[in-house]
Design a protein around this motif. Structure first.
Motif, PDB file in Angstrom:
ATOM      1  N   ARG A  50      44.461  26.966  52.011  1.00 11.84           N
ATOM      2  CA  ARG A  50      45.754  26.482  52.547  1.00 11.84           C
ATOM      3  C   ARG A  50      46.072  27.327  53.816  1.00 11.84           C
ATOM      4  O   ARG A  50      47.032  27.100  53.964  1.00 11.84           O
ATOM      5  CB  ARG A  50      45.882  25.712  51.848  1.00 11.84           C
ATOM      6  N   LEU A  51      46.067  28.373  53.640  1.00 12.78           N
ATOM      7  CA  LEU A  51      46.312  29.493  54.216  1.00 12.78           C
ATOM      8  C   LEU A  51      45.431  30.170  55.024  1.00 12.78           C
ATOM      9  O   LEU A  51      45.104  31.650  55.185  1.00 12.78           O
ATOM     10  CB  LEU A  51      47.053  30.961  53.446  1.00 12.78           C
ATOM     11  N   PRO A  52      44.850  29.911  56.378  1.00 13.12           N
ATOM     12  CA  PRO A  52      43.846  30.433  57.151  1.00 13.12           C
ATOM     13  C   PRO A  52      43.988  31.342  57.772  1.00 13.12           C
ATOM     14  O   PRO A  52      45.292  31.603  58.551  1.00 13.12           O
ATOM     15  CB  PRO A  52      43.559  28.990  57.900  1.00 13.12           C
ATOM     16  N   GLY A  53      43.072  32.204  58.003  1.00  8.95           N
ATOM     17  CA  GLY A  53      43.658  33.703  58.640  1.00  8.95           C
ATOM     18  C   GLY A  53      44.282  34.453  58.469  1.00  8.95           C
ATOM     19  O   GLY A  53      44.300  35.909  58.780  1.00  8.95           O
ATOM     20  N   ARG A  54      44.828  34.543  57.185  1.00  5.70           N
ATOM     21  CA  ARG A  54      45.647  35.445  56.567  1.00  5.70           C
ATOM     22  C   ARG A  54      45.199  36.176  55.529  1.00  5.70           C
ATOM     23  O   ARG A  54      43.396  36.191  55.215  1.00  5.70           O
ATOM     24  CB  ARG A  54      47.007  34.807  55.209  1.00  5.70           C
ATOM     25  N   PRO A  55      44.880  37.835  55.527  1.00  2.00           N
ATOM     26  CA  PRO A  55      43.906  38.647  54.837  1.00  2.00           C
ATOM     27  C   PRO A  55      44.705  38.723  53.717  1.00  2.00           C
ATOM     28  O   PRO A  55      46.459  38.709  53.134  1.00  2.00           O
ATOM     29  CB  PRO A  55      44.583  39.931  55.185  1.00  2.00           C
ATOM     30  N   VAL A  56      43.580  38.340  52.872  1.00  2.00           N
ATOM     31  CA  VAL A  56      44.276  37.873  50.883  1.00  2.00           C
ATOM     32  C   VAL A  56      43.454  38.828  50.216  1.00  2.00           C
ATOM     33  O   VAL A  56      41.994  39.142  50.490  1.00  2.00           O
ATOM     34  CB  VAL A  56      43.713  36.545  50.727  1.00  2.00           C
ATOM     35  N   PHE A  57      43.829  39.595  49.321  1.00  2.00           N
ATOM     36  CA  PHE A  57      43.782  40.169  48.343  1.00  2.00           C
ATOM     37  C   PHE A  57      43.571  39.663  46.402  1.00  2.00           C
ATOM     38  O   PHE A  57      45.123  39.777  47.019  1.00  2.00           O
ATOM     39  CB  PHE A  57      44.386  41.736  48.531  1.00  2.00           C
ATOM     40  N   ALA A  58      42.834  38.649  46.391  1.00  2.00           N
ATOM     41  CA  ALA A  58      42.675  38.282  44.917  1.00  2.00           C
ATOM     42  C   ALA A  58      42.368  39.245  44.075  1.00  2.00           C
ATOM     43  O   ALA A  58      41.031  39.735  43.274  1.00  2.00           O
ATOM     44  CB  ALA A  58      42.292  36.866  45.088  1.00  2.00           C
ATOM     45  N   VAL A  59      42.996  39.859  43.477  1.00  2.00           N
ATOM     46  CA  VAL A  59      42.775  40.619  42.098  1.00  2.00           C
ATOM     47  C   VAL A  59      42.152  39.849  40.889  1.00  2.00           C
ATOM     48  O   VAL A  59      42.880  39.316  39.667  1.00  2.00           O
ATOM     49  CB  VAL A  59      43.431  41.909  41.674  1.00  2.00           C
ATOM     50  N   ASP A  60      41.251  40.780  40.229  1.00  2.00           N
ATOM     51  CA  ASP A  60      40.688  40.469  38.792  1.00  2.00           C
ATOM     52  C   ASP A  60      41.187  41.920  37.759  1.00  2.00           C
ATOM     53  O   ASP A  60      40.888  42.541  37.763  1.00  2.00           O
ATOM     54  CB  ASP A  60      39.178  40.130  38.337  1.00  2.00           C
ATOM     55  N   LEU A  61      42.011  40.933  37.124  1.00  2.00           N
ATOM     56  CA  LEU A  61      42.467  42.710  36.332  1.00  2.00           C
ATOM     57  C   LEU A  61      41.552  42.748  35.144  1.00  2.00           C
ATOM     58  O   LEU A  61      41.064  42.092  34.727  1.00  2.00           O
ATOM     59  CB  LEU A  61      44.204  41.594  35.123  1.00  2.00           C
ATOM     60  N   PRO A  62      41.624  44.027  34.241  1.00  2.00           N
ATOM     61  CA  PRO A  62      40.988  43.954  33.594  1.00  2.00           C
ATOM     62  C   PRO A  62      40.540  43.444  32.735  1.00  2.00           C
ATOM     63  O   PRO A  62      41.065  42.279  32.266  1.00  2.00           O
ATOM     64  CB  PRO A  62      41.982  45.472  33.120  1.00  2.00           C
ATOM     65  N   GLY A  66      35.329  39.618  37.936  1.00  2.00           N
ATOM     66  CA  GLY A  66      34.446  40.828  38.225  1.00  2.00           C
ATOM     67  C   GLY A  66      34.321  42.260  37.392  1.00  2.00           C
ATOM     68  O   GLY A  66      34.081  43.057  38.298  1.00  2.00           O
ATOM     69  N   SER A  67      36.099  42.112  36.627  1.00  2.00           N
ATOM     70  CA  SER A  67      36.176  43.109  36.626  1.00  2.00           C
ATOM     71  C   SER A  67      35.873  44.388  34.841  1.00  2.00           C
ATOM     72  O   SER A  67      35.323  43.401  34.414  1.00  2.00           O
ATOM     73  CB  SER A  67      37.731  43.450  36.578  1.00  2.00           C
ATOM     74  N   ASP A  68      35.851  45.065  34.735  1.00  2.00           N
ATOM     75  CA  ASP A  68      35.139  45.830  33.616  1.00  2.00           C
ATOM     76  C   ASP A  68      36.167  45.248  32.722  1.00  2.00           C
ATOM     77  O   ASP A  68      37.137  45.048  32.742  1.00  2.00           O
ATOM     78  CB  ASP A  68      35.425  47.052  33.250  1.00  2.00           C
ATOM     79  N   ALA A  69      35.336  44.796  31.059  1.00  7.14           N
ATOM     80  CA  ALA A  69      35.743  44.331  29.853  1.00  7.14           C
ATOM     81  C   ALA A  69      35.708  45.331  29.102  1.00  7.14           C
ATOM     82  O   ALA A  69      35.199  46.108  28.923  1.00  7.14           O
ATOM     83  CB  ALA A  69      35.375  43.150  29.355  1.00  7.14           C
ATOM     84  N   VAL A  70      36.527  46.075  28.652  1.00  9.43           N
ATOM     85  CA  VAL A  70      36.913  47.091  27.555  1.00  9.43           C
ATOM     86  C   VAL A  70      38.001  46.922  26.919  1.00  9.43           C
ATOM     87  O   VAL A  70      39.003  46.079  26.900  1.00  9.43           O
ATOM     88  CB  VAL A  70      37.347  48.417  28.914  1.00  9.43           C
ATOM     89  N   ARG A  71      37.450  46.835  25.359  1.00  7.48           N
ATOM     90  CA  ARG A  71      38.266  47.393  24.264  1.00  7.48           C
ATOM     91  C   ARG A  71      38.784  48.735  23.355  1.00  7.48           C
ATOM     92  O   ARG A  71      38.028  49.381  23.387  1.00  7.48           O
ATOM     93  CB  ARG A  71      37.265  46.043  22.738  1.00  7.48           C
ATOM     94  N   PRO A  72      39.852  47.405  22.720  1.00  7.51           N
ATOM     95  CA  PRO A  72      40.520  47.139  23.548  1.00  7.51           C
ATOM     96  C   PRO A  72      41.570  47.270  25.114  1.00  7.51           C
ATOM     97  O   PRO A  72      41.031  48.618  25.407  1.00  7.51           O
ATOM     98  CB  PRO A  72      42.484  47.282  22.767  1.00  7.51           C
TER      99      PRO A  72
END
Length: 293
Positions: A50-62, A66-72
């Motif tokens: 719904r916000l065409p044309g804007r640069p967007v960075f959506a982060v996967d938190l740890p 697609g970010s690494d999973a680590v325990r804890p």
């Protein structure tokens, strides 16, 4: 509404972990999006569309997407420090940012550490409760029901069908539920089933991480315009770990130099999933604000 091409995938090495960022190219100042615990960057797709044309960075938190999973998993304060490093590595400036739930908490800490890089914040029911409540909530309970979430699915379609009539997913926009399931599962080579990209034990550990008090001392440093949108309040019959009521401190706006507060009494904590158009409109308004001199 125009379609957007799928995002490119950026991977940043942050403190020995690979963090994934979904990036939609565009023109103008960037958008930064931080999701809630147990979710992932692609839950923002319907808002980005719904916000065409804007640069967007959506982060996967740890430990998510697609970010690494680590325990804890990293604690709340360390996670905010890691996202601050993401912003620095990408050299983002004049950022309009949105954070939902846990992502809102992380966003406030990040903006406090790099205020000059931000132009405005949209906090969607951030997990910033009254200061005395947070340690009680984290220490009070067992998050064992979260750790026992079903982790094996035959397909994203099976997961979506199972959740379609289940609280709180039954109020979600159908496309958001589809994206949540499609991008929230991973299938390793040779495996028969898909599994959750955010492992249930990691999700439970994030909820139960003791700490996160740093945010309160950082609030005065967030000098850019901030919009806070809260869901309905807690009801007498809500359980302690019912995630539908708002976790946000009603006085939070008064602790920030330039903040407004609005409550949506008919909406629960997952309103960004139920009404992505509302979030997109709010972000569009913030993007139209003039830059501070």
């Amino acid at each position: 509404m125009s379609e957007r091409t799928p995002p490119t995938h950026l991977y940043l090495n942050i403190r020995g972990l690979h963090l994934h960022v979904a990036f939609w190219p565009g023109d103008g100042d960037p958008l930064l999006l931080l999701h809630a615990t147990g979710f992932h960057a692609r839950c923002w797709d319907e808002i980005v569309r719904r916000l065409p044309g804007r640069p967007v960075f959506a982060v996967d938190l740890p430990c998510h997407g697609g970010s690494d999973a680590v325990r804890p998993p990293p604690g709340w304060d360390e996670t905010s420090e890691m996202i601050t490093e993401v912003v620095r590595q990408l050299d983002l400036r004049n950022i309009t940012a949105a954070g939902h739930s846990f992502g809102g908490h992380i966003l406030v800490q990040t903006a406090a550490r790099e205020t000059a890089r931000f132009r405005s914040l949209l906090l969607l029911d951030p997990v910033i409760p009254p200061p005395e409540f947070l340690p009680l909530w984290q220490a009070a309970g067992s998050f064992e029901p979260v750790s026992r979430r079903r982790n094996a699915w035959a397909s994203p379609e099976e997961m979506a069908e199972a959740f379609r009539t289940r609280i709180p997913y039954d109020t979600w926009d159908a496309a958001v539920l589809r994206d949540y399931c499609q991008y929230g599962l991973v299938k390793e080579e040779g495996a028969e089933h898909y599994r959750l990209a955010c492992p249930p034990d990691c999700e439970a550990a994030v909820y139960g991480n003791i700490g996160a008090q740093t945010v309160y001392e950082l609030l005065p440093r967030v000098t850019v315009p901030v919009r806070i949108i809260r869901a309905r309040g807690r009801r007498p019959d809500d359980r302690l770990h019912d995630f539908r009521p708002s976790p946000t401190w009603a006085e939070l706006a008064s602790k920030l130099p330039q903040a407004t507060d609005r409550q949506l009494p008919e909406q629960d904590h997952f309103f960004p999933m139920s009404d992505p158009g509302l979030v997109a409109r709010e972000l569009g308004e913030l993007l139209s604000l003039p830059l501070a001199p």
